[in-house]
Design a protein around this motif. Structure first.
Motif, PDB file in Angstrom:
ATOM      1  N   ALA A 276      -9.290  -0.246  -2.264  1.00  0.00           N
ATOM      2  CA  ALA A 276      -8.166   0.311  -2.052  1.00  0.00           C
ATOM      3  C   ALA A 276      -7.972   0.662  -0.699  1.00  0.00           C
ATOM      4  O   ALA A 276      -6.893   0.919  -0.307  1.00  0.00           O
TER       5      ALA A 276
ATOM      6  N   GLN B 279      -3.776  -4.609 -13.997  1.00  0.00           N
ATOM      7  CA  GLN B 279      -4.150  -6.186 -14.357  1.00  0.00           C
ATOM      8  C   GLN B 279      -5.639  -6.147 -14.565  1.00  0.00           C
ATOM      9  O   GLN B 279      -5.728  -7.014 -15.479  1.00  0.00           O
TER      10      GLN B 279
ATOM     11  N   ASP C  65      -1.318  -1.172  -9.729  1.00  0.00           N
ATOM     12  CA  ASP C  65      -1.192  -2.438 -10.138  1.00  0.00           C
ATOM     13  C   ASP C  65      -2.511  -3.115 -10.567  1.00  0.00           C
ATOM     14  O   ASP C  65      -2.689  -3.932 -11.382  1.00  0.00           O
ATOM     15  N   GLY C  66      -3.321  -2.851  -9.558  1.00  0.00           N
ATOM     16  CA  GLY C  66      -4.761  -3.529  -9.499  1.00  0.00           C
ATOM     17  C   GLY C  66      -5.509  -3.284 -10.588  1.00  0.00           C
ATOM     18  O   GLY C  66      -6.194  -3.939 -11.383  1.00  0.00           O
TER      19      GLY C  66
ATOM     20  N   LYS D  62      -4.028  -0.015   1.061  1.00  0.00           N
ATOM     21  CA  LYS D  62      -3.357  -0.355   0.003  1.00  0.00           C
ATOM     22  C   LYS D  62      -2.675   0.689  -0.492  1.00  0.00           C
ATOM     23  O   LYS D  62      -3.044   1.866   0.009  1.00  0.00           O
ATOM     24  N   THR D  63      -1.259   0.723  -0.891  1.00  0.00           N
ATOM     25  CA  THR D  63      -0.339   1.825  -1.150  1.00  0.00           C
ATOM     26  C   THR D  63      -1.328   2.246  -2.653  1.00  0.00           C
ATOM     27  O   THR D  63      -1.490   1.509  -3.217  1.00  0.00           O
TER      28      THR D  63
ATOM     29  N   ALA E 203       0.708   2.479  -5.484  1.00  0.00           N
ATOM     30  CA  ALA E 203       1.097   1.685  -6.175  1.00  0.00           C
ATOM     31  C   ALA E 203       0.279   0.279  -6.386  1.00  0.00           C
ATOM     32  O   ALA E 203       0.425  -0.072  -7.470  1.00  0.00           O
ATOM     33  N   GLU E 204      -0.032   0.039  -5.384  1.00  0.00           N
ATOM     34  CA  GLU E 204      -0.726  -1.373  -5.342  1.00  0.00           C
ATOM     35  C   GLU E 204      -2.227  -1.197  -5.864  1.00  0.00           C
ATOM     36  O   GLU E 204      -2.465  -1.804  -6.871  1.00  0.00           O
ATOM     37  N   VAL E 205      -2.821  -0.130  -5.837  1.00  0.00           N
ATOM     38  CA  VAL E 205      -4.196   0.377  -6.559  1.00  0.00           C
ATOM     39  C   VAL E 205      -3.761   0.325  -8.108  1.00  0.00           C
ATOM     40  O   VAL E 205      -4.515  -0.047  -9.027  1.00  0.00           O
TER      41      VAL E 205
ATOM     42  N   ARG F 253      -0.901   4.334   3.339  1.00  0.00           N
ATOM     43  CA  ARG F 253      -1.964   3.528   2.900  1.00  0.00           C
ATOM     44  C   ARG F 253      -3.102   4.064   2.894  1.00  0.00           C
ATOM     45  O   ARG F 253      -3.384   4.953   3.564  1.00  0.00           O
TER      46      ARG F 253
END
Length: 185
Positions: free
Chosen positions: A76, A90, A86-87, A79-80, A82-84, A37
């Protein structure tokens, strides 16, 4: 009684000073990247496919956000990578690009700290696969009074430290504070 690698085992007299002798820090083969994270001080490389001007290395600021081109800031913290990604993907897809593809990787982890009975206490750069013994070696080894049976580790973002059995496979994670205790002769 067999110990599982996923559940910590405690020494007799469980309490604040119980020694943890198994668990996720002792799991050989697990990498930090699988569970990592983001936190303040980390650097992450975001790559936007076919858009080199939007790609680059970005540092997580003290407020936990990353400043990105076109879209502004993105939270961030916690978050992982990968989540950043994805954000960011988007946000780019809302007003700027049609079907963007973004990938992320951590290029610089936050440092770890080592204090107590080591010759050169301080802040050190984290590297993948780092163990407590490697961290002690970076700090020029233990002093003659350093305890070799256990260490205390305070995980990044936590208020209290835990006591861990000092074994060759005890892992260090980014942001950890390791305290080598003093032994009494």
């Amino acid at each position: 009684m067999a110990l599982s690698a996923s559940a910590p085992a405690y020494a007799k007299g469980a309490g604040k000073s119980a020694t943890i002798s198994s668990g996720e820090r002792f799991s050989a083969g697990d990498t930090v990247a699988e569970h990592y994270r983001l936190g303040a001080g980390d650097k992450v490389r975001l790559t936007v496919f076919n858009e080199p001007q939007l790609s680059g290395e970005f540092q997580v600021g003290a407020d936990g956000s990353v400043s990105l081109p076109l879209v502004g800031t993105l939270q961030a913290l916690g978050k992982t990578p990968a989540e950043v990604a994805d954000g960011f993907q988007q946000l780019l897809g809302q007003d700027y690009l049609r079907d963007p593809h973004v990938s992320a990787e951590v290029t610089l982890y936050r440092p770890f700290f080592i204090v107590g009975e080591v010759r050169l206490p301080g802040q050190y750069a984290y590297s993948a696969g780092l163990t407590v013994w490697n961290a002690v070696a970076q700090a020029q080894g233990m002093t003659p009074r350093g305890r070799e049976s256990y260490v205390f580790i305070r995980k990044y973002g936590k208020a209290e430290e835990e006591r861990f059995l000092l074994t060759p496979d005890l892992r260090v994670w980014p942001g950890d504070t390791i305290r080598v205790a003093e032994r009494f002769f």
